[in-house]
Design a protein around this motif. Structure first.
Motif, PDB file in Angstrom:
ATOM      1  N   LEU A   3      -0.441  71.064  46.371  1.00 28.99           N
ATOM      2  CA  LEU A   3      -0.961  71.375  44.978  1.00 28.99           C
ATOM      3  C   LEU A   3      -2.153  72.689  45.278  1.00 28.99           C
ATOM      4  O   LEU A   3      -2.306  73.524  44.201  1.00 28.99           O
ATOM      5  CB  LEU A   3      -1.706  70.212  44.561  1.00 28.99           C
ATOM      6  N   GLY A   4      -2.835  72.689  46.083  1.00 30.59           N
ATOM      7  CA  GLY A   4      -3.707  73.893  46.492  1.00 30.59           C
ATOM      8  C   GLY A   4      -2.828  75.053  46.798  1.00 30.59           C
ATOM      9  O   GLY A   4      -3.274  76.103  45.940  1.00 30.59           O
ATOM     10  N   TRP A   5      -1.947  74.914  47.210  1.00 26.64           N
ATOM     11  CA  TRP A   5      -0.876  76.119  47.624  1.00 26.64           C
ATOM     12  C   TRP A   5      -0.141  76.771  46.316  1.00 26.64           C
ATOM     13  O   TRP A   5      -0.016  77.693  46.069  1.00 26.64           O
ATOM     14  CB  TRP A   5       0.264  75.979  48.558  1.00 26.64           C
ATOM     15  N   ALA A   6       0.036  75.599  45.401  1.00 27.62           N
ATOM     16  CA  ALA A   6       0.536  75.897  44.037  1.00 27.62           C
ATOM     17  C   ALA A   6      -0.091  76.773  43.055  1.00 27.62           C
ATOM     18  O   ALA A   6       0.383  77.450  42.438  1.00 27.62           O
ATOM     19  CB  ALA A   6       1.178  74.505  43.582  1.00 27.62           C
ATOM     20  N   VAL A   7      -1.428  76.604  43.172  1.00 28.85           N
ATOM     21  CA  VAL A   7      -2.351  77.411  42.533  1.00 28.85           C
ATOM     22  C   VAL A   7      -2.702  78.642  43.183  1.00 28.85           C
ATOM     23  O   VAL A   7      -3.510  79.701  42.448  1.00 28.85           O
ATOM     24  CB  VAL A   7      -3.685  76.580  41.893  1.00 28.85           C
ATOM     25  N   ALA A   8      -2.561  78.959  44.135  1.00 31.33           N
ATOM     26  CA  ALA A   8      -2.828  80.061  45.013  1.00 31.33           C
ATOM     27  C   ALA A   8      -2.196  81.512  44.670  1.00 31.33           C
ATOM     28  O   ALA A   8      -0.860  81.101  44.153  1.00 31.33           O
ATOM     29  CB  ALA A   8      -2.744  79.733  46.508  1.00 31.33           C
ATOM     30  N   GLY A   9      -2.604  82.463  44.448  1.00 27.72           N
ATOM     31  CA  GLY A   9      -1.830  83.602  44.149  1.00 27.72           C
ATOM     32  C   GLY A   9      -2.689  84.601  43.211  1.00 27.72           C
ATOM     33  O   GLY A   9      -3.525  84.269  42.724  1.00 27.72           O
ATOM     34  N   GLU A  10      -1.953  85.862  42.918  1.00 33.04           N
ATOM     35  CA  GLU A  10      -2.470  86.529  41.940  1.00 33.04           C
ATOM     36  C   GLU A  10      -2.565  85.848  40.484  1.00 33.04           C
ATOM     37  O   GLU A  10      -1.540  85.497  39.998  1.00 33.04           O
ATOM     38  CB  GLU A  10      -1.882  88.012  41.936  1.00 33.04           C
ATOM     39  N   TRP A  11      -3.807  86.029  39.795  1.00 31.71           N
ATOM     40  CA  TRP A  11      -3.922  85.700  38.304  1.00 31.71           C
ATOM     41  C   TRP A  11      -3.146  86.655  37.363  1.00 31.71           C
ATOM     42  O   TRP A  11      -3.220  87.903  37.561  1.00 31.71           O
ATOM     43  CB  TRP A  11      -5.239  85.538  37.860  1.00 31.71           C
ATOM     44  N   GLU A  12      -2.406  85.860  36.408  1.00 29.40           N
ATOM     45  CA  GLU A  12      -1.848  86.665  35.292  1.00 29.40           C
ATOM     46  C   GLU A  12      -2.044  86.250  34.259  1.00 29.40           C
ATOM     47  O   GLU A  12      -2.415  86.972  33.349  1.00 29.40           O
ATOM     48  CB  GLU A  12      -0.174  86.827  35.583  1.00 29.40           C
ATOM     49  N   SER A  13      -2.135  85.000  34.102  1.00 30.81           N
ATOM     50  CA  SER A  13      -2.419  84.498  32.410  1.00 30.81           C
ATOM     51  C   SER A  13      -2.530  82.918  32.959  1.00 30.81           C
ATOM     52  O   SER A  13      -2.192  82.390  33.757  1.00 30.81           O
ATOM     53  CB  SER A  13      -1.473  84.746  31.448  1.00 30.81           C
ATOM     54  N   LEU A  14      -2.935  82.157  31.822  1.00 31.48           N
ATOM     55  CA  LEU A  14      -3.184  80.618  31.928  1.00 31.48           C
ATOM     56  C   LEU A  14      -1.758  80.160  31.864  1.00 31.48           C
ATOM     57  O   LEU A  14      -1.732  79.394  32.679  1.00 31.48           O
ATOM     58  CB  LEU A  14      -3.945  80.176  30.733  1.00 31.48           C
TER      59      LEU A  14
END
Length: 211
Positions: free
Chosen positions: A135-146
């Motif tokens: 689940l931590g990996w699932a939210v990792a990455g570049e932010w685009e939008s909600l």
């Protein structure tokens, strides 16, 4: 380490932001520890005062799991601190929900807190670490939008549900009973622990996507 090398570019070399997110992470853990009570375990009562080794194993896994959930929200560039909070809330909320589902169907906390079954503590620790990593990996990455973050979270984190279903099935086989109160820690604790960790790694590699 996560903030220094994988955090947002404007955070990595800024002492103020590094301290800010470290304090936020510490507070996150503090709140999570109090929430463990709803899942049947208490750091103070079970691990410290009663010196329950089984509970210490489970709680250690829980601390690592929730840390991974929060750490994932810090990975990648974003426009502000609120993106970290939103991402970490997604991962941590889903992580707690899966733990509650596991507790509802198996009552694993009773085997840990009351029966002091170390094998159960190891199994819970393995599940919580593995699901926290997914689940931590699932939210990792570049932010685009909600919306994009939520969709990516579902797309990359759904396999944690499969892991939870597997954990429920494992508990039906491995939990201590009145007829067999003492089960081998190697076969009923360590092997499931390694199974969960390995399963978590496979889920991230196969379905976790990339940063």
């Amino acid at each position: 380490m996560i903030l220094r090398f994988l955090g947002s570019k404007d955070v990595r070399n800024d002492a103020f932001y590094l301290i800010f997110y470290l304090v936020m992470g510490t507070s996150w853990l503090g709140i999570a520890v109090e929430t463990f009570l709803f899942c049947g375990l208490s750091v103070r009562d079970d691990a410290i005062e009663r010196q329950n080794i089984a509970a210490s194993c489970g709680i250690s896994g829980a601390l690592i799991g929730v840390t991974l959930c929060f750490a994932g929200g810090n990975i990648g560039d974003g426009p502000g601190w609120w993106t970290v909070v939103y991402s970490a809330m997604l991962s941590t909320g889903a992580w707690f929900l899966l733990w509650l589902v596991l507790e509802f169907f198996t009552h694993i906390s009773e085997a840990i807190a009351i029966d002091r079954d170390s094998a159960s503590g190891l199994r819970l620790a393995g599940f919580l670490v593995a699901s926290g990593a997914i689940l931590g990996w699932a939210v990792a990455g570049e932010w685009e939008s909600l919306g994009a973050t939520t969709v990516d979270f579902i797309r990359h984190g759904w396999s944690a549900v499969i892991l939870a279903i597997a954990a429920i099935m494992v508990e039906k086989v491995c939990q201590p009973t009145a007829k067999r109160p003492l089960l081998p820690i190697t076969t009923h604790g360590l092997i499931p622990f390694l199974f969960y960790i390995g399963g978590g790694i496979v889920c991230i590699l196969v379905w976790g996507g990339g940063i």
